[in-house]
Design an enzyme around this catalytic site. Sequence first.
Site, PDB file in Angstrom:
ATOM      1  N   ARG A  40     -11.468 -33.090 -65.540  1.00 10.94           N
ATOM      2  CA  ARG A  40     -10.415 -31.861 -65.695  1.00 10.94           C
ATOM      3  C   ARG A  40      -9.599 -32.117 -64.730  1.00 10.94           C
ATOM      4  NH1 ARG A  40     -14.071 -27.442 -64.977  1.00 10.94           N
ATOM      5  NH2 ARG A  40     -12.575 -26.391 -64.164  1.00 10.94           N
ATOM      6  N   ASN A  41      -9.658 -33.113 -63.657  1.00 13.24           N
ATOM      7  CA  ASN A  41      -8.831 -33.057 -62.563  1.00 13.24           C
ATOM      8  C   ASN A  41      -7.525 -33.730 -63.028  1.00 13.24           C
ATOM      9  OD1 ASN A  41      -7.616 -34.434 -60.000  1.00 13.24           O
ATOM     10  ND2 ASN A  41      -9.232 -33.602 -59.212  1.00 13.24           N
ATOM     11  N   HIS A  42      -6.369 -33.289 -62.525  1.00 11.69           N
ATOM     12  CA  HIS A  42      -5.080 -33.914 -63.006  1.00 11.69           C
ATOM     13  C   HIS A  42      -4.854 -35.008 -62.361  1.00 11.69           C
ATOM     14  CE1 HIS A  42      -3.451 -29.629 -64.262  1.00 11.69           C
ATOM     15  NE2 HIS A  42      -4.375 -29.956 -65.054  1.00 11.69           N
ATOM     16  N   THR A 142      -4.456 -31.446 -57.270  1.00 10.90           N
ATOM     17  CA  THR A 142      -4.873 -32.153 -58.601  1.00 10.90           C
ATOM     18  C   THR A 142      -6.135 -31.534 -59.044  1.00 10.90           C
ATOM     19  OG1 THR A 142      -5.833 -34.035 -57.900  1.00 10.90           O
ATOM     20  CG2 THR A 142      -3.433 -34.140 -58.077  1.00 10.90           C
TER      21      THR A 142
END
Length: 167
Positions: A40-42, A142
């Site tokens: 889920r981290n950008h 992020t």
Amino acid sequence: MDEKIISFPPVLPKEPKVLILGSMPGGISLEKKQYYGNPRNHFWGILFELFNQTPIEDYEEKINFVKQNNIALWDSIGNCYREGSLDTAITDEEPNDIMGLLRQYPTIKLIACNGTKSYQTFLRNFPREKLDAVDVVKMPSTSPIPGRYTKSFAGKVEAWKRIVDFS
């Protein structure tokens, strides 16, 4: 938490131009032993967008991708205690030897701190006046943690464009 958390070793291309500093890997990243391992981290999506790269799933290929773009990865915190994955839960932090890394790799011209905790930790331990010819910038986090989305994904990509000029 009774056990000290230790950050990963730095990812280093031969001649890094950009050093991206996180604070400390979150729980999922630590379990996977991967920088920005939480899906889920950008982070990876932002980098792929910046360099017009088709997203890559394989971690080793991701690491090769950052190295090919002269980007180094590390954390401002070398070790700490933390319950869960929130930066606000970090205690007894000790910094990584970032000044030593900069001496070893004088090709680094930009330090991009991924979020507030990374930036604050860096400045507290390595004042800007000690840095010769290296820009230090705070980038939007992020992180996938709710409440951290102060910018849309597109807004984060726009902010992170600064690193492309240096890589």
